[in-house]
Design an enzyme around this catalytic site. Structure first.
Site, PDB file in Angstrom:
ATOM      1  N   LYS A   1      28.208  29.066  16.248  1.00  6.73           N
ATOM      2  CA  LYS A   1      27.817  29.357  14.869  1.00  6.73           C
ATOM      3  C   LYS A   1      27.066  30.689  14.785  1.00  6.73           C
ATOM      4  CE  LYS A   1      26.825  28.743  10.481  1.00  6.73           C
ATOM      5  NZ  LYS A   1      27.834  29.031   9.445  1.00  6.73           N
TER       6      LYS A   1
ATOM      7  N   THR B   1      21.978  25.748  11.053  1.00 10.99           N
ATOM      8  CA  THR B   1      22.151  26.827  12.020  1.00 10.99           C
ATOM      9  C   THR B   1      20.855  26.920  12.798  1.00 10.99           C
ATOM     10  OG1 THR B   1      23.668  27.989  10.545  1.00 10.99           O
ATOM     11  CG2 THR B   1      22.702  29.253  12.341  1.00 10.99           C
TER      12      THR B   1
END
Length: 340
Positions: A213, A138
């Protein structure tokens, strides 16, 4: 939109974008395009980051026939298990890159991605033209797009494919992947991603995976902060976690994330959802940066961030996300650990 499915979003990509995340296509040189015309059977895979999520992902790759090279990890057990299953170990990113045509990174965030990519022993130093780096971390979308342009200039390619799911789902090959990549790059990496993901969504150009995300994690981490506060309020006024769960479980408010969160609350299973509060804080800080760059007000995002920031500042950074409920309860003089 049902909360019981994986991630629940689609993005329609426009050919014209404005603002700090405008996507710019980078022209591929002819030799780069030729290097993209590789069949899945020719791909050799490298994997850096065989931790909680990465070990299961890497094991699925080797079990499904991909030649796999992994890099040494401070925790030797997953490396040794993967080598025993047929993987080869490399000592540096450069050595791993020399053996690979697709390289998966499953590290903490942008800083770690750049650390293994650059430098005299980094991926760039050992990679052959046409190699694709797939960032499953991420990461900050701004950094992702800048790095993609740098790699293209060197004849390399970047895709972002952050994950949805848990370590248990990684081991079972049942993750979700949100992919940002040029179409020809996506076509190359999709078979390898499908080794560990049951849902693969190509959102658009590089960077779109990390944007999505962060939105996805804003929702999940926001749920966690709300659950923690709601459970605390309930306990304070005589509604135990067990009573709380008897109403929500099976209702429209139920979902997979709720279930792993409550597995910790009700059963005290520390490993129910193994994602640390420090990583959660990193993600919501990335989200804050994206919102600032986009020029939007995000008061709820800031409130969520502050819940995690307070817990991490108090020394709970290595606790897992469901354990936020204990921190919030403790601030209010109650405990959620008792039986109802």
């Amino acid at each position: 939109m049902s909360p019981k499915s994986g991630f629940h979003f689609s993005i329609r990509c426009s050919s014209r974008r404005v603002g700090p995340f405008s996507s710019r296509s980078v022209s591929s040189q002819p030799y780069q395009r030729e290097n993209l015309k590789m069949t899945a059977t020719k791909e050799s895979v490298g994997f850096i980051g065989v931790g909680l999520m990465g070990q299961g992902m890497a094991r699925n790759l080797v079990d499904k026939g991909f030649p796999l090279t992994v890099m040494g990890h401070r925790n030797r057990k997953p490396v040794e298990e993967l080598v025993a299953a047929g993987a080869v170990e490399a000592k540096t990113p450069k050595e791993l890159a020399a053996r690979s045509t697709i390289i998966f990174l499953c590290v903490t965030g942008s800083a770690q991605v750049e650390a293994v990519t650059k430098g005299e022993n980094g991926i760039i130093a050992g990679a052959k033209p046409g190699t694709v780096i797939v960032d499953c971390s991420t990461s900050d979308p701004t950094v992702t797009m800048r790095l993609a342009a740098e790699l293209e200039a060197k004849g390399l390619h970047l895709a972002d494919a952050p994950l949805g799911g848990t370590p248990a789902q990684a081991a079972q090959g049942q993750l979700s992947a949100m992919v940002g990549a040029a179409p020809e790059v996506f076509a190359r990496v999709k078979p390898a991603i499908e080794a560990w993901a049951q849902k693969v969504v190509h959102l658009g150009p590089v960077g779109d995976g990390h944007k999505m995300k962060l939105i996805n994690n804003f929702l999940s981490l926001g749920y966690a902060a709300i659950y923690a506060e709601a459970l605390t309020l309930g306990q304070k006024i005589g509604i135990t976690p067990q009573t709380f769960d008897s109403v929500l479980r099976g209702s429209r408010m139920d979902c997979g994330f709720y279930q792993t969160f409550m597995k910790y609350v009700l059963e005290r299973d520390r490993d129910a959802h193994k994602f640390t509060l420090s990583n959660a804080l990193k993600d919501v800080r990335y989200l804050e940066s994206v919102a600032n760059d986009a020029g939007i007000a995000n008061p709820i995002g800031n409130a969520v961030k502050n819940s995690y920031a307070a817990a991490v500042a108090s020394g709970h950074g290595e606790d897992y996300v469901p354990m936020l409920s204990d921190w919030i309860a403790g601030l209010n003089g109650v405990s959620l650990a008792g039986k109802g």
